[in-house]
Scaffold this motif. Structure first.
Motif, short mmCIF file in Angstrom:
data_model
loop_
_atom_site.label_atom_id
_atom_site.label_comp_id
_atom_site.label_asym_id
_atom_site.label_seq_id
_atom_site.Cartn_x
_atom_site.Cartn_y
_atom_site.Cartn_z
N TYR A 36 21.60 13.51 42.67
CA TYR A 36 20.36 13.16 42.00
C TYR A 36 20.55 11.96 41.08
N ALA A 37 21.73 11.86 40.45
CA ALA A 37 22.00 10.73 39.57
C ALA A 37 22.02 9.42 40.36
N ALA A 38 22.64 9.43 41.53
CA ALA A 38 22.69 8.23 42.36
C ALA A 38 21.30 7.86 42.88
N ILE A 39 20.52 8.87 43.24
CA ILE A 39 19.15 8.63 43.70
C ILE A 39 18.32 8.04 42.57
N ALA A 40 18.47 8.60 41.38
CA ALA A 40 17.73 8.11 40.21
C ALA A 40 18.06 6.64 39.96
N LYS A 50 14.27 15.27 40.46
CA LYS A 50 14.10 16.72 40.65
C LYS A 50 12.66 17.05 41.01
N LYS A 51 11.71 16.38 40.37
CA LYS A 51 10.30 16.59 40.70
C LYS A 51 10.01 16.13 42.13
N TYR A 52 10.57 14.97 42.49
CA TYR A 52 10.38 14.47 43.86
C TYR A 52 10.92 15.47 44.87
N MET A 53 12.11 15.98 44.60
CA MET A 53 12.74 16.93 45.53
C MET A 53 11.93 18.22 45.63
N ALA A 54 11.42 18.69 44.50
CA ALA A 54 10.59 19.90 44.52
C ALA A 54 9.34 19.66 45.36
N GLN A 55 8.74 18.49 45.21
CA GLN A 55 7.54 18.17 45.99
C GLN A 55 7.87 18.11 47.49
N LEU A 81 16.41 4.51 42.79
CA LEU A 81 14.95 4.43 42.68
C LEU A 81 14.47 3.93 41.32
N GLU A 82 15.43 3.78 40.41
CA GLU A 82 15.12 3.34 39.04
C GLU A 82 14.14 4.30 38.35
N VAL A 83 14.49 5.59 38.43
CA VAL A 83 13.73 6.64 37.75
C VAL A 83 14.73 7.57 37.09
N SER A 84 14.22 8.53 36.33
CA SER A 84 15.12 9.50 35.69
C SER A 84 15.54 10.58 36.68
N GLU A 85 16.63 11.27 36.35
CA GLU A 85 17.06 12.40 37.19
C GLU A 85 15.99 13.47 37.21
N ARG A 86 15.32 13.65 36.09
CA ARG A 86 14.24 14.64 36.02
C ARG A 86 13.15 14.30 37.05
N ARG A 112 11.72 8.81 50.01
CA ARG A 112 13.02 8.15 49.89
C ARG A 112 14.03 9.07 49.20
N ALA A 113 13.62 9.72 48.11
CA ALA A 113 14.53 10.62 47.40
C ALA A 113 14.99 11.75 48.31
N PHE A 114 14.07 12.34 49.04
CA PHE A 114 14.39 13.44 49.93
C PHE A 114 15.37 12.99 51.02
N LEU A 115 15.10 11.85 51.63
CA LEU A 115 15.99 11.36 52.70
C LEU A 115 17.36 10.97 52.17
N MET A 116 17.41 10.36 50.98
CA MET A 116 18.70 10.01 50.40
C MET A 116 19.52 11.26 50.12
#
Length: 173
Positions: free
Chosen positions: A140-144, A155-160, A147-152, A128-132
């Motif tokens: 990243y702030a809007a995605i966070a 970033k981990k999701y995007m790296a993965q 998804l109700e997670v931190s921006e950090r 979901r993070a990648f597609l958003m």
């Protein structure tokens, strides 16, 4: 070893004779197309032929076994059709000079299928993070927030997700 091959061949032959008609009918009801049903029924038995010999001897419910294989093939068929249709719909919106040849279209659809399979292997929030990010252009702030997670974590999701993309490119090389 030759005796095992003969026994295996007889088992698959009996399985085919006893259940091919039923499987073909089941697929025909789901596909509404007798030719495609026949193709998927054949593909199902090809999968049975390529299974390990010890797996075949464990089959206690042949129809359930065939149903499971055929259902997976049917899902793959529908997913492929959905991706092809989405691509063709997007292509139809393009001006004529940007139209591609049938060969290019086939290559693009195959690449889209590979990307879809790669995305399907990602954990839900990573996908979901990648597609958003990539399709909707969200920060990243809007995605966070979504998804109700931190921006950090985003970033981990995007790296993965990026790592999986690189692995897909590496597989093609």
């Amino acid at each position: 070893m030759a005796a095992d091959g003969f026994i295996r061949q007889q088992f698959v032959q009996r399985l085919y004779v006893e259940h091919h008609g039923w499987l073909n009918g089941w697929l025909r009801r789901h596909l509404q197309c007798s030719q495609r049903a026949a193709d998927l029924a054949q593909d199902t038995f090809v999968r049975v032929l390529t299974r390990e010999p010890q797996n075949l001897s464990a089959i206690r419910e042949p129809r359930a076994y065939l149903h499971t294989i055929a259902k997976g093939l049917l899902i793959n068929h529908w997913r492929r059709r959905q991706i092809e249709q989405a691509y063709l719909d997007a292509l139809a919106l393009q001006p004529e000079p940007l139209a591609t040849s049938p060969e290019e279209q086939a290559l693009i659809v195959e690449t889209l299928l590979q990307i879809d399979a790669m995305l399907d292997r990602l954990p839900h929030k990573v996908r979901r993070a990648f597609l958003m990010s990539q399709l909707q252009g969200m920060t990243y702030a809007a995605i966070a927030a979504e998804l109700e997670v931190s921006e950090r974590m985003v970033k981990k999701y995007m790296a993965q997700a990026m790592l999986h993309c690189l692995m897909l490119l590496d597989d093609d090389a």
